[in-house]
Design an enzyme around this catalytic site. Sequence first.
Site, PDB file in Angstrom:
ATOM      1  N   PRO A  24      14.448  -2.609  50.317  1.00 53.42           N
ATOM      2  CA  PRO A  24      14.180  -1.766  49.157  1.00 53.42           C
ATOM      3  C   PRO A  24      14.097  -0.292  49.560  1.00 53.42           C
ATOM      4  CG  PRO A  24      12.735  -3.678  49.183  1.00 53.42           C
ATOM      5  CD  PRO A  24      13.436  -3.654  50.499  1.00 53.42           C
ATOM      6  N   GLU A  25      14.874   0.555  48.877  1.00 52.51           N
ATOM      7  CA  GLU A  25      14.862   1.994  49.126  1.00 52.51           C
ATOM      8  C   GLU A  25      14.097   2.681  48.009  1.00 52.51           C
ATOM      9  OE1 GLU A  25      15.838   3.325  51.831  1.00 52.51           O
ATOM     10  OE2 GLU A  25      17.115   1.806  52.758  1.00 52.51           O
ATOM     11  N   HIS A  44       5.325 -17.637  51.264  1.00 51.04           N
ATOM     12  CA  HIS A  44       5.586 -16.217  51.487  1.00 51.04           C
ATOM     13  C   HIS A  44       4.738 -15.308  50.588  1.00 51.04           C
ATOM     14  CE1 HIS A  44       8.801 -17.494  54.030  1.00 51.04           C
ATOM     15  NE2 HIS A  44       9.535 -17.965  53.048  1.00 51.04           N
ATOM     16  N   ARG A  70       9.908 -11.958  55.288  1.00 48.98           N
ATOM     17  CA  ARG A  70      10.072 -11.531  56.683  1.00 48.98           C
ATOM     18  C   ARG A  70       8.809 -10.876  57.266  1.00 48.98           C
ATOM     19  NH1 ARG A  70      16.154  -8.842  56.472  1.00 48.98           N
ATOM     20  NH2 ARG A  70      17.134 -10.497  55.265  1.00 48.98           N
ATOM     21  N   ARG A 103      20.139  22.576  63.035  1.00 49.66           N
ATOM     22  CA  ARG A 103      20.487  21.281  63.610  1.00 49.66           C
ATOM     23  C   ARG A 103      21.970  21.230  63.975  1.00 49.66           C
ATOM     24  NH1 ARG A 103      16.479  17.273  62.576  1.00 49.66           N
ATOM     25  NH2 ARG A 103      14.573  18.383  62.007  1.00 49.66           N
TER      26      ARG A 103
END
Length: 274
Positions: free
Chosen positions: A2-3, A93, A112, A154
């Site tokens: 998930p972002e 879970h 997980r 950078r």
Amino acid sequence: MPELPEVETSRRGIAPFLEQQNIAEVIVRDHRLRWPVNPDLPQILAEQRVHQIRRRAKYLLFDCDSGTLLIHLGMSGRLRVLDASQPLQPDKHDHVDIVFENGYRLRYTDPRRFGAVIWTHEPVELHPLLSHLGPEPLEADFDADYLLDKASKRQVAIKTFIMNAEIVVGVGNIYASEALFMAGIHPKMITAQLKRNQAFKLVEAIKAVLGKAIAAGGTTLRDFRDSEGNPGYFAQELQVYNRAGLGCRQCGHPIELFRQANRATYFCPACQGL
């Protein structure tokens, strides 16, 4: 994983049920997340009130009476709001339940176990997980001047640069590829070469892509589901990501794929030439 759009979708899904509500009970079935859950969490949260649920980067922040609960969904985490009065047996879970006095239950599921449920009584902005983070991409302080200033110092590829959470949070791999395509910038371009007009286009593209993804409920490529169990539908609007070999929706040239910093990078060589 998930972002930002998926986490924001989760926040919007659970907030109406849980904000300004008192916690009645906390059940921790498995403490073994990315960082062990505080064994005293049930006692700490008992009878506290959740005043507001915010998002910082990919963390959900539950502002309570005496501190903040941070929840990170990790690789496969999910939050659901359930009716606490209905008998729904947890599966293996379902690691944490937070039961509220208004009859709702927040259930944290994580196959997980790479996510986190962390309590802090210190100012949350100073927490080690948050203190180093860059600005939110949808806020006003993330603008072309800011991006150009950071980029000029950078010498790295622009895609790697915008995925650095110390520069700007929440621009994950999918959204970086999509934003660079929208801005017409090659993912290998070196940051110090970024021009002002490109910085402006890139900032606008990042905001637009994330905004569209949030509106669509996020992007489902594997197993993301929102708080009601629905997948995100932004995957249907992807322009380059996961489309290697297919024709560019803009010019027809085949989309190409290469590995960059161990991540899959998709781009159109015609629309994003170096």
